[in-house]
Design a protein around this motif. Sequence first.
Motif, short mmCIF file in Angstrom:
data_model
loop_
_atom_site.label_atom_id
_atom_site.label_comp_id
_atom_site.label_asym_id
_atom_site.label_seq_id
_atom_site.Cartn_x
_atom_site.Cartn_y
_atom_site.Cartn_z
N GLU A 191 -17.78 -27.23 91.39
CA GLU A 191 -18.11 -25.86 91.76
C GLU A 191 -18.25 -25.02 90.50
N ASP A 192 -19.37 -24.40 90.37
CA ASP A 192 -19.61 -23.42 89.33
C ASP A 192 -20.08 -22.15 90.02
N VAL A 193 -19.78 -21.03 89.40
CA VAL A 193 -20.14 -19.75 89.98
C VAL A 193 -21.07 -19.01 89.04
N TYR A 194 -22.20 -18.59 89.56
CA TYR A 194 -23.07 -17.66 88.86
C TYR A 194 -22.79 -16.28 89.46
N GLY A 195 -22.59 -15.30 88.61
CA GLY A 195 -22.37 -13.95 89.08
C GLY A 195 -23.30 -12.98 88.38
N PHE A 196 -23.87 -12.06 89.14
CA PHE A 196 -24.75 -11.03 88.61
C PHE A 196 -24.15 -9.69 88.97
N LEU A 232 -23.94 -10.01 93.03
CA LEU A 232 -24.48 -11.13 93.80
C LEU A 232 -23.86 -12.39 93.21
N TRP A 233 -23.43 -13.29 94.08
CA TRP A 233 -22.69 -14.48 93.68
C TRP A 233 -23.35 -15.73 94.23
N LEU A 252 -32.01 -18.25 89.83
CA LEU A 252 -32.87 -17.13 89.43
C LEU A 252 -33.85 -16.75 90.54
N GLU A 253 -34.43 -17.73 91.19
CA GLU A 253 -35.37 -17.46 92.28
C GLU A 253 -34.65 -16.76 93.44
N THR A 254 -33.49 -17.25 93.78
CA THR A 254 -32.72 -16.64 94.87
C THR A 254 -32.27 -15.23 94.49
N PHE A 255 -31.79 -15.08 93.26
CA PHE A 255 -31.38 -13.76 92.79
C PHE A 255 -32.54 -12.77 92.83
N ALA A 256 -33.71 -13.19 92.33
CA ALA A 256 -34.87 -12.30 92.32
C ALA A 256 -35.23 -11.84 93.73
N THR A 257 -35.19 -12.76 94.67
CA THR A 257 -35.50 -12.41 96.06
C THR A 257 -34.47 -11.44 96.62
N GLU A 258 -33.19 -11.77 96.46
CA GLU A 258 -32.12 -10.94 97.03
C GLU A 258 -32.00 -9.59 96.35
N ALA A 259 -32.33 -9.52 95.06
CA ALA A 259 -32.23 -8.25 94.32
C ALA A 259 -33.50 -7.41 94.45
N GLY A 260 -34.55 -7.98 95.04
CA GLY A 260 -35.78 -7.23 95.25
C GLY A 260 -36.68 -7.15 94.03
N ALA A 261 -36.56 -8.10 93.13
CA ALA A 261 -37.41 -8.09 91.94
C ALA A 261 -38.85 -8.45 92.32
N ASN A 262 -39.78 -7.72 91.72
CA ASN A 262 -41.19 -8.01 91.90
C ASN A 262 -41.97 -7.29 90.80
N LYS A 263 -43.28 -7.33 90.84
CA LYS A 263 -44.06 -6.73 89.77
C LYS A 263 -43.84 -5.22 89.65
N ASP A 264 -43.41 -4.59 90.75
CA ASP A 264 -43.16 -3.14 90.72
C ASP A 264 -41.68 -2.79 90.55
N LEU A 281 -38.84 -17.97 85.01
CA LEU A 281 -38.46 -16.61 85.37
C LEU A 281 -39.34 -16.12 86.51
N PRO A 282 -38.73 -15.72 87.61
CA PRO A 282 -39.51 -15.18 88.73
C PRO A 282 -40.15 -13.84 88.36
N ALA A 283 -41.18 -13.47 89.09
CA ALA A 283 -41.82 -12.16 88.89
C ALA A 283 -40.77 -11.07 89.06
N GLY A 284 -40.80 -10.12 88.15
CA GLY A 284 -39.88 -8.99 88.23
C GLY A 284 -38.58 -9.19 87.47
N ILE A 285 -38.38 -10.35 86.87
CA ILE A 285 -37.18 -10.59 86.06
C ILE A 285 -37.59 -10.68 84.60
N GLU A 286 -37.00 -9.84 83.79
CA GLU A 286 -37.18 -9.91 82.34
C GLU A 286 -35.81 -10.15 81.73
N THR A 287 -35.77 -10.89 80.65
CA THR A 287 -34.48 -11.22 80.05
C THR A 287 -34.33 -10.63 78.66
N GLU A 288 -33.10 -10.38 78.34
CA GLU A 288 -32.71 -9.98 76.99
C GLU A 288 -31.49 -10.81 76.65
#
Length: 137
Positions: free
Chosen positions: A4-9, A18-19, A34-46, A66-73
């Motif tokens: 078990e590993d946990v990703y947390g945002f 989001l976990w 990342l794909e699930t996070f983008a969907t659940e967080a509402g990331a998109n081109k806008d 990286l899904p659409a709407g996610i940029e990384t730093e």
Amino acid sequence: MNGEDVYGFVEPKSGKTLWYLIPRVNIQWMNVVLETFATEAGANKDQIILLVQDRAGWHRSQKVNLPAGIETEFLPAYSPELQPAERLWSLIDEAIANENIESMDELEERLSKRCCVLSQMTEEIKNLTNYHWFKYS
């Protein structure tokens, strides 16, 4: 599951989290999360979400999609104190620290329950992760 590993945002400004419990940490699972996070967080081109990450190899790989709407730093090397999500791990550990856990199923159940509790603790998480020097536009 093998482990078990946990990703947390975390969104520090609101304390919203989001976990995701995953069986291992690797690029394949990173892409699923990342794909699930983008969907659940509402990331998109806008609706662009800036995802701040450490420099773990599976975060920086060319195989990360990286899904659409996610940029990384990426944070500077060896600077976990700059990562708000780092403060979440002690909250996760409370559910399992100094406990005798009999099976992976029990571990998964405890972590799942803890993530559900933490999802409701927005004010506490906001106070823990919203650094005074953050500036929002």
